[in-house]
Design an enzyme around this catalytic site. Structure first.
Site, PDB file in Angstrom:
ATOM      1  N   HIS A 330      97.073  56.505  -1.538  1.00  0.00           N
ATOM      2  CA  HIS A 330      96.372  55.267  -1.171  1.00  0.00           C
ATOM      3  C   HIS A 330      95.745  55.426   0.210  1.00  0.00           C
ATOM      4  O   HIS A 330      96.356  55.968   1.130  1.00  0.00           O
ATOM      5  CB  HIS A 330      97.371  54.099  -1.157  1.00  0.00           C
ATOM      6  CG  HIS A 330      96.833  52.835  -0.560  1.00  0.00           C
ATOM      7  ND1 HIS A 330      97.223  52.369   0.681  1.00  0.00           N
ATOM      8  CD2 HIS A 330      95.917  51.948  -1.028  1.00  0.00           C
ATOM      9  CE1 HIS A 330      96.595  51.237   0.941  1.00  0.00           C
ATOM     10  NE2 HIS A 330      95.797  50.964  -0.072  1.00  0.00           N
ATOM     11  N   ASN A 331      94.499  54.952   0.357  1.00  0.00           N
ATOM     12  CA  ASN A 331      93.793  55.056   1.642  1.00  0.00           C
ATOM     13  C   ASN A 331      94.027  56.439   2.260  1.00  0.00           C
ATOM     14  O   ASN A 331      94.489  56.570   3.395  1.00  0.00           O
ATOM     15  CB  ASN A 331      94.234  53.947   2.595  1.00  0.00           C
ATOM     16  CG  ASN A 331      93.662  52.587   2.200  1.00  0.00           C
ATOM     17  OD1 ASN A 331      92.910  52.480   1.222  1.00  0.00           O
ATOM     18  ND2 ASN A 331      93.994  51.553   2.944  1.00  0.00           N
ATOM     19  N   GLU A 360      91.704  58.529  -2.371  1.00  0.00           N
ATOM     20  CA  GLU A 360      90.876  57.325  -2.208  1.00  0.00           C
ATOM     21  C   GLU A 360      89.892  57.496  -1.057  1.00  0.00           C
ATOM     22  O   GLU A 360      90.221  58.044  -0.009  1.00  0.00           O
ATOM     23  CB  GLU A 360      91.770  56.107  -1.961  1.00  0.00           C
ATOM     24  CG  GLU A 360      90.988  54.806  -1.930  1.00  0.00           C
ATOM     25  CD  GLU A 360      91.888  53.581  -1.843  1.00  0.00           C
ATOM     26  OE1 GLU A 360      91.366  52.468  -2.011  1.00  0.00           O
ATOM     27  OE2 GLU A 360      93.102  53.734  -1.608  1.00  0.00           O
ATOM     28  N   ASP A 362      87.297  54.905   1.002  1.00  0.00           N
ATOM     29  CA  ASP A 362      86.733  53.583   1.272  1.00  0.00           C
ATOM     30  C   ASP A 362      85.392  53.774   1.971  1.00  0.00           C
ATOM     31  O   ASP A 362      85.353  54.192   3.133  1.00  0.00           O
ATOM     32  CB  ASP A 362      87.672  52.767   2.161  1.00  0.00           C
ATOM     33  CG  ASP A 362      88.912  52.302   1.407  1.00  0.00           C
ATOM     34  OD1 ASP A 362      89.019  52.626   0.219  1.00  0.00           O
ATOM     35  OD2 ASP A 362      89.753  51.622   2.010  1.00  0.00           O
ATOM     36  N   HIS A 375      89.016  52.066   7.024  1.00  0.00           N
ATOM     37  CA  HIS A 375      89.602  50.857   6.453  1.00  0.00           C
ATOM     38  C   HIS A 375      88.814  49.669   6.989  1.00  0.00           C
ATOM     39  O   HIS A 375      88.994  49.263   8.129  1.00  0.00           O
ATOM     40  CB  HIS A 375      91.087  50.751   6.830  1.00  0.00           C
ATOM     41  CG  HIS A 375      91.844  49.817   5.953  1.00  0.00           C
ATOM     42  ND1 HIS A 375      93.064  49.293   6.294  1.00  0.00           N
ATOM     43  CD2 HIS A 375      91.553  49.305   4.733  1.00  0.00           C
ATOM     44  CE1 HIS A 375      93.492  48.507   5.329  1.00  0.00           C
ATOM     45  NE2 HIS A 375      92.595  48.504   4.366  1.00  0.00           N
ATOM     46  N   GLU A 409      86.143  53.229  -3.269  1.00  0.00           N
ATOM     47  CA  GLU A 409      86.054  51.793  -3.007  1.00  0.00           C
ATOM     48  C   GLU A 409      84.717  51.597  -2.293  1.00  0.00           C
ATOM     49  O   GLU A 409      84.569  51.909  -1.114  1.00  0.00           O
ATOM     50  CB  GLU A 409      87.223  51.313  -2.149  1.00  0.00           C
ATOM     51  CG  GLU A 409      87.275  49.800  -2.066  1.00  0.00           C
ATOM     52  CD  GLU A 409      88.474  49.302  -1.276  1.00  0.00           C
ATOM     53  OE1 GLU A 409      88.320  48.290  -0.574  1.00  0.00           O
ATOM     54  OE2 GLU A 409      89.542  49.931  -1.346  1.00  0.00           O
TER      55      GLU A 409
END
Length: 761
Positions: A330-331, A360, A362, A375, A409
Site C-alpha cells: 500500500h502506498n 501502488e 498515487d 500522498h 491511483e
C-alpha cells in the site's frame, strides 16, 4: 570549530604494540572468514577517503575503513576527528555501482557515473551515496564490500558463533595484553548476554586459570570458550544415539533420522551427511560422525524448520491469477508515515525485493508536464512518475519472475495521463500487457505462468474489454467517466465528488486489460453486472465486516474476481491491520505498509515465504470452487477440516542479541508460539522467562495445539526479552505456513531462534 582529542598520547612502543595486535586480530578474523591474504579485504582494512553526498550543497570527505573484526565499517570526518561512526556489514542490503540512487542522479553529473556508488541499508537507516576518486577505486570498493558481505552471509552457525565470541573477547581485553583478568572476564560475560553472581564467575575463572597467574592466557581462554559453548541438550541427544565407541556410525545416524527427524532416509543418506558435515578427517574415513559434525548438521538447511522443498516453486502456477494470494503493498512509494514522510524510489526497490507483486502509484500533476507520485494533500515529498517506472522495471523480477500489478491511483489531468501512458510504454516496452493474451474474449484470468515477466496496469477504463473482440460492442468516444467512488478517499471526499466527471486519457485507458477498477456495490451486484476483470478496492474496516458477516459470499465472489484491501486512512503512522481474516475470506490483494515492521507484517512475510518467494500462493481447492460451502467462522463439515495436533517442545536458545544496549543489561529470554488462521485455530502459548541469560537459556517446555484448517494456518515463533513493568521487547521471530513445517525435526540455533522439536498427528 575543530574537535580536539582528550586522550593521553600513546608512547611509540604502545603504538607499535597496538598496531601488531590489530594486525593479529584482523588476521585471525580473516582466517575465520577464509579470506587470509585476500587483496580485496586488505583494501578494506587499509581504508580510503570518499566523498559523502547528501544534497547539491552538502558533499564532504569521509575516511572509511573496515575494522579488525572484519564485520564493522568505521568512518570519521576529516575536520572533526572526534566524530566517528560505525555500521555493521550485516546491516547492508546491497552495494550499487553507478548513479542509481535518486540523490546521485539528481546532484551529480553523468560524467561521474563510474566514480559513484551507493550503500543500501536494511531497515530505515539512511543510505550512503559516495563518490570515489576514480572509476577503478569505485569498482574496488564495490567488489570488496560485496565479497565481505557474501562471506559473512555464508558462514555457518558455528563459524558465526566463533567469530562473534572471538571479537567479544577482544573487546573485553581492555589493556590489550591478550590475557583476561577476572574483571575483564565479567565484562565479557555482560557483552555476550550472561549475568553471573560474583562467586560463580570467580569459580569459573579459577577452573580455567590452570597457571594460577590471576589471568587467563590464550590456551586457558580456549578452555573457557569450550566450557561456555558446551551444549548440554545436544550432548544428551548425541549420547543417546552415539553407540559406536562414543561416536555416531552411519547406522546410528540413520536411526536418529528415522526416529527423531521423521525422515524416510536410507543408509546412503546418512553416509552423505557424514561426508558433508564431518570436519574430523579420521572420523570421516571410518564413516563416523563426531559431536561437532552432528551439531554442524543440525545447523544447516537439512535441520531447518522450513521444509526445504517448499523454498522453491512447488505449486501449480497455471491456475487463473485470481486463484492465488498475491503479495501486495500500500502506498508503496512512502518510506515512513502517511503525512510528512519521504517518498522514494528506494521504497519500490524494497517492496519488490521482498517479493511484492502489486505496487501502488498515487499519481498527480507535476511541474514541467511531468506527473509526480506522492500522498496527495499531505506534506510527503514527491518523486517523478517516470523515475518510479524505471525503478520498477529494473527491480520487478529480481526476486520473482511472476507478474507485477501496477495499481494506479489516478488524479492527473488528461494531458499528464498521456505522459504517464507514454512513460509506461517506452520504459516497460513489450513487457507491458496492452492487449488480451487470448484470440477471443476470455472468461477468466490468465495464469501467473502465462504472465511471467509481464506488467499489468490496474486503473479505471473507459469501456469494456469486449471492444477488442466485437465490432458491435459500444465504444466510448469521449474521455469522461462518471466517478461514483474513488478507491482510497474518505466518505466526505466521495460525497463532494458524487456528480463529478473523471476524465481519462484513452492512451491510459487502453492499457487497462485484466484489472479494471470499479466501485464495490455488494456481492449480488458484482455477480450480476461485473465481468471477471472488473475489480474493487475495499477499505479494511468494510472488508473485515464483510469477512465476518458474509465470509462464504466473499469466498465465492473471489473465485472469479480479484479483491484488493487497503489500510484505513486513520493509519497515518503507516501501521498495519491483520491480513489473516481477509485471506480466510479469499481476498487476494491484501495491501500492507511494507515499510513498517510489526507482527502483522511478519504474518504477511510468512505467508509468502514459500513457493520460491514468487509472491503468489495458490489458494486451497475449496477456495477456488464456485459452489464452496467453506465458512471460516462457522466451520461446517467439509474437505477443509483436516484436524492436526501439533506438539512442540521448546528446548533452548543460543547467543540471543541484546535489545537494550546498556552495558549492564542482560536478556531475560522467553519464547512464544502463535497459531494464526481461522478463529477456531488461533492460539498462543509462551514459556517462562529465564532470568539474566541470553547466551544459552534452557526451557524444556512442551506445548500442544489443535489445528482444524491447516491449509490456512501460520505458525509464528517469537523470542522476547521479558519486562515486568512494560511490554516485552522483541528479539527475533520466524513465521511460516503450517503446511511448510518439517515435522518431527530437532532444530538447532537457527538465526538466534531456539532449539525446538515438534510432531504433528
Amino acid at each position: 570549530m575543530q574537535c580536539i582529542r582528550r586522550q593521553p598520547r600513546r608512547t611509540r612502543s604502545e603504538e607499535l604494540l597496538n598496531y601488531e595486535r590489530t594486525k593479529n586480530v584482523a588476521r585471525m578474523n580473516l582466517q575465520l572468514l577464509g579470506l587470509e591474504g585476500d587483496t580485496d579485504l586488505k583494501f578494506l582494512l587499509g581504508g580510503g577517503e570518499l566523498l559523502k553526498l547528501r544534497s547539491s550543497s552538502w558533499m564532504k570527505a569521509r575516511f572509511y575503513k573496515l575494522q579488525e573484526d572484519c564485520r564493522t565499517m568505521w568512518h570519521e570526518s576529516k575536520t572533526c576527528t572526534k566524530s566517528k561512526q560505525t555500521f555493521s556489514i550485516e546491516d547492508i542490503s546491497a552495494v550499487r555501482a553507478g548513479r542509481q540512487s535518486e540523490g546521485l542522479r539528481k546532484y551529480t553529473d553523468e560524467l561521474l557515473e563510474g566514480r559513484c556508488f551507493s550503500i543500501i541499508f536494511k531497515g530505515r537507516r539512511k543510505d550512503l551515496d559516495l563518490i570515489a576518486s576514480s572509476d577503478e577505486e569505485a569498482k574496488q570498493w564495490v567488489t570488496s564490500l560485496e565479497k565481505i558481505m557474501s562471506n559473512l552471509n555464508n558462514l555457518n552457525c558455528q563459524q558465526k558463533t566463533q567469530h562473534w565470541i572471538f571479537n567479544c573477547l577482544r573487546k573485553a581485553d581492555k589493556n590489550c595484553d591478550s590475557q583476561l583478568s577476572l574483571e575483564e572476564l565479567k565484562d565479557f560475560l555482560h557483552q555476550i548476554n550472561i549475568e553471573l553472581d560474583d562467586l560463580y564467575a570467580e569459580d569459573l575463572f579459577r577452573q580455567c586459570d590452570k597457571s594460577k597467574s590471576g589471568y587467563l592466557s590464550e590456551e586457558e581462554i580456549k578452555t573457557f570458550y569450550n566450557l561456555l559453548t558446551r551444549r548440554q541438550e545436544i550432548d544428551e541427544i548425541y549420547a543417546e544415539y552415539a553407540k559406536t565407541t562414543g561416536f555416531m556410525s552411519a547406522e546410528n545416524l540413520l536411526d536418529f533420522l528415522i526416529k527423531e527427524q521423521k525422515e524416510e532416509a536410507t543408509l546412503a543418506d546418512a553416509n552423505r551427511l557424514i561426508d558433508q558435515y564431518e570436519r574430523d578427517d579420521k572420523a570421516k574415513e571410518k564413516q563416523l560422525m563426531t559431536k561437532d559434525g552432528f551439531l554442524m548438521y543440525l545447523q544447516m538447511f537439512e535441520g531447518l524448520v522450513l521444509n526445504p522443498t517448499h523454498k522453491a516453486v512447488h505449486q501449480d502456477m497455471n491456475q487463473p491469477l485470481n486463484h492465488y494470494f498475491i503479495s501486495s503493498s500500500h502506498n508503496t512509494y512512502l518510506m515512513e508515515d502517511q503525512l510528512t514522510g519521504p517518498s522514494s524510489t528506494k521504497a519500490y526497490i524494497r517492496a519488490l525485493v521482498k517479493g511484492c507483486r502489486c505496487v501502488e502509484l498515487d499519481c498527480w500533476d507535476g511541474s514541467d508536464e511531468e506527473p509526480v507520485i506522492y500522498h496527495g494533500h499531505t506534506l510527503t515529498s514527491k518523486i517523478l512518475f517516470r523515475d518510479a517506472i524505471k525503478t520498477i522495471k529494473d527491480y520487478a523480477f529480481k526476486t520473482s519472475d511472476y507478474p507485477v500489478i501496477l495499481s494506479l491511483e489516478n488524479h492527473c489531468s488528461v494531458e499528464q495521463q498521456k505522459v504517464m501512458a507514454k512513460h509506461m510504454s517506452s520504459i516497460l516496452g513489450s513487457a507491458l500487457i496492452t492487449t488480451p493474451l487470448e484470440d477471443q474474449m476470455p472468461t477468466e484470468f490468465p495464469s501467473p505462468e502465462a504472465l511471467k515477466g509481464r506488467f499489468l496496469v490496474k486503473c479505471k477504463r473507459l469501456n469494456k474489454l469486449e471492444v477488442y473482440f466485437t465490432r458491435e460492442a459500444a465504444a466510448v468516444n469521449d474521455d469522461t467517466l462518471t466517478e461514483e467512488e474513488d478507491e482510497e478517499e474518505d466518505e466526505e471526499q466521495q460525497k463532494a465528488k458524487k456528480c463529478k466527471k473523471l476524465k481519462i486519457a484513452k492512451e491510459l485507458s487502453d492499457m487497462v486489460i485484466y484489472c479494471k477498477s470499479v466501485p464495490f456495490n455488494g456481492f449480488q451486484d458484482a455477480k450480476d453486472n461485473l465481468a471477471f476483470y472488473e475489480m474493487a478496492s475495499v477499505k479494511e474496516g468494510k472488508a473485515i465486516q464483510l469477512a465476518e458477516e458474509s465470509a462464504n459470499c466473499y469466498i465465492r465472489h473471489n473465485v472469479d474476481k480479484l479483491s484488493r484491501i487497503y489500510p484505513a486512512g486513520l493509519r497515518t503512522d503507516s501501521s498495519n491491520f491483520n491480513p489473516v481474516p481477509l485471506w480466510n475470506a479469499g481476498c487476494q490483494i491484501v495491501a500492507l505498509n511494507v515499510q513498517t515492521p510489526c507482527p502483522n507484517m511478519d504474518l504477511n512475510q510468512g505467508r509468502f515465504l514459500v513457493n520460491g518467494k514468487t509472491g503468489y500462493i495458490l489458494k486451497p481447492a475449496y477456495m477456488r470452487d464456485q459452489m464452496s460451502e467453506f465458512d471460516p467462522i462457522t466451520l461446517t463439515r467439509g474437505p477443509w477440516l483436516q484436524h492436526k495436533t501439533l506438539h512442540i517442545m521448546i528446548i533452548s536458545a543460543q547467543q540471543l542479541p541484546k535489545v537494550n544496549q546498556k552495558k549492564t543489561s542482560v536478556v531475560d529470554a522467553l519464547v512464544k508460539v502463535e497459531i494464526h488462521g481461522v478463529p477456531a485455530d488461533t492460539a498462543e502459548k509462551e514459556t517462562v522467562h529465564i532470568v539474566d541469560n541470553g547466551f544459552n537459556p534452557m526451557w524444556n517446555e512442551n506445548f500442544q495445539f489443535d489445528v482444524h484448517v491447516p491449509a490456512l494456518a501460520l505458525v509464528r515463533f517469537v523470542v522476547e526479552d521479558y519486562n515486568y513493568a512494560f511490554d516485552n521487547e522483541l528479539i527475533g521471530q520466524f513465521t511460516l505456513p503450517f503446511t511448510s513445517l518439517q515435522l518431527g525435526k530437532l532444530v538447532a540455533s537457527l538465526c538466534h531462534l531456539p532449539v525446538y522439536r515438534w510432531v504433528s498427528s
